[in-house]
Design an enzyme around this catalytic site. Structure first.
Site, mmCIF file in Angstrom:
data_model
loop_
_atom_site.group_PDB
_atom_site.id
_atom_site.type_symbol
_atom_site.label_atom_id
_atom_site.label_comp_id
_atom_site.label_asym_id
_atom_site.label_seq_id
_atom_site.Cartn_x
_atom_site.Cartn_y
_atom_site.Cartn_z
ATOM 1 N N GLY A 165 0.866 -1.215 0.078
ATOM 2 C CA GLY A 165 -0.060 -0.203 -0.117
ATOM 3 C C GLY A 165 0.696 1.188 0.231
ATOM 4 O O GLY A 165 2.216 1.355 0.029
ATOM 5 N N THR A 186 1.339 3.803 2.280
ATOM 6 C CA THR A 186 1.960 3.935 3.469
ATOM 7 C C THR A 186 3.136 2.998 3.702
ATOM 8 O O THR A 186 4.193 3.408 3.902
ATOM 9 C CB THR A 186 1.083 4.054 4.791
ATOM 10 O OG1 THR A 186 -0.192 4.837 4.383
ATOM 11 C CG2 THR A 186 1.608 4.437 5.850
ATOM 12 N N ASP A 203 2.477 -2.806 8.329
ATOM 13 C CA ASP A 203 1.791 -2.782 7.192
ATOM 14 C C ASP A 203 0.961 -1.678 7.559
ATOM 15 O O ASP A 203 0.851 -0.846 8.542
ATOM 16 C CB ASP A 203 1.021 -3.992 7.084
ATOM 17 C CG ASP A 203 0.429 -4.299 5.748
ATOM 18 O OD1 ASP A 203 0.598 -3.445 4.827
ATOM 19 O OD2 ASP A 203 -0.095 -5.348 5.594
ATOM 20 N N GLY A 204 0.295 -1.185 6.407
ATOM 21 C CA GLY A 204 -0.675 -0.158 6.521
ATOM 22 C C GLY A 204 -2.171 -0.549 6.773
ATOM 23 O O GLY A 204 -2.331 -1.940 7.247
ATOM 24 N N GLY A 254 -7.097 -4.306 2.879
ATOM 25 C CA GLY A 254 -7.391 -5.085 1.516
ATOM 26 C C GLY A 254 -7.930 -4.045 0.427
ATOM 27 O O GLY A 254 -8.204 -4.542 -0.736
ATOM 28 N N GLU A 288 -1.040 -10.546 3.177
ATOM 29 C CA GLU A 288 -1.118 -9.769 4.454
ATOM 30 C C GLU A 288 -1.344 -10.236 5.902
ATOM 31 O O GLU A 288 -0.676 -10.269 6.810
ATOM 32 C CB GLU A 288 -1.661 -8.213 4.345
ATOM 33 C CG GLU A 288 -1.047 -7.448 3.145
ATOM 34 C CD GLU A 288 -2.026 -6.082 2.800
ATOM 35 O OE1 GLU A 288 -1.411 -5.093 2.452
ATOM 36 O OE2 GLU A 288 -3.163 -6.136 3.310
#
Length: 262
Positions: free
Chosen positions: A34, A36, A89-90, A103, A111
């Site tokens: 993603g 970010t 993760d974002g 998602g 993820e």
């Protein structure tokens, strides 16, 4: 911080920069997907090049793998890495208990697998992702192509008795064709408006034949780092501070699968 960033990118950069500080030499790190997470990979690559940081990265999508290699990060599969020390993760939304909807980029299956195989999951986000209750962002559900119409009908029927505000289900498209995930599947987006019980919804959806995985991340996120446009970042932990329901004595989420890594 680069001077020409938009306000949104300034916040993403600030969160990513703070998160990368948690990564130590020798760690095995899950690399999220993603906009970010892309900042995180970029900043991690800078540490690898400039500090000689030795880490092994496990990407959660083909595009993250490509970026990580370009940044000089050693990339391996999850099977090669084994259990991970940390995943960063974002998210598309997070609530006060650090439940997530992920998602939006179509990578939530990989993820979630990577996050579940990690001692900790740190989520990086801007303030727009902070919500009192999940559901405004459409919930992605990855489904296999076979029997797609039947699976969609079953998902719609499954939603009827559940505590949600809306029940519209749409097939995610990529132009004129259905969107295809890295695993060759499709995505149904559930426009729910409000999710009253994320844990129950997640369990029920995954019982529908044809459903591979949904985008609700429950009891996986240890902390959220929220970036602000002024370049600052704050760390958010769950509001419920008990040793029950998968939380440790400090109130942080304890990965329910963590013992499998021992």
């Amino acid at each position: 911080m680069p001077a020409d960033l938009s306000p949104a990118d300034k916040a993403k950069y600030a969160a990513a920069k703070r998160a990368v500080e948690f990564i130590e030499d020798g760690m095995r790190v899950g690399l999220g997907t993603g906009s970010t997470a892309a900042w995180m990979v970029r900043l991690l690559g800078k540490r690898v090049r400039e500090e000689g940081l030795r880490i092994t990265g496990v990407p959660t999508s083909s595009r993250t793998a490509k970026q990580a290699r370009e940044e000089g990060i050693t990339v391996v599969s999850l099977d090669e890495a084994g259990w991970l020390d940390l995943t960063i993760d974002g998210t598309d939304e997070f609530d006060p208990d650090l439940n997530l909807i992920k998602g939006g980029g179509g990578a939530h299956l990989q993820e979630k697998i990577v996050a579940a195989a990690s001692d900790q999951m740190i989520v990086i986000a801007d303030t727009a992702k902070d919500v009192p209750q999940l559901g405004a962002f459409p919930l992605p559900v990855e489904v296999i192509p076979f029997g797609l119409k039947a699976t969609k009908a079953l998902v719609e029927e499954t939603l009827v008795p559940l505590d949600v505000a809306g029940r519209k289900v749409t097939l995610r498209m990529n132009g004129d064709a259905p969107f295809v995930t890295d695993e060759g599947n499709h995505i149904l987006d559930l426009h729910l408006g409000r999710i009253g019980n994320p844990s129950r919804l997640s369990l029920v959806l995954n019982q529908v034949p044809g459903v591979v995985e949904n985008g609700l991340f429950i009891d996986l996120c240890s902390r959220v780092i929220i970036g602000h446009i002024d370049g600052s970042a704050e760390i958010r932990k769950p509001k419920v501070d008990t040793a029950e329901n998968g939380r440790d004595d400090d109130g942080e989420i304890r990965n329910i699968f963590a013992d499998l890594g021992d």
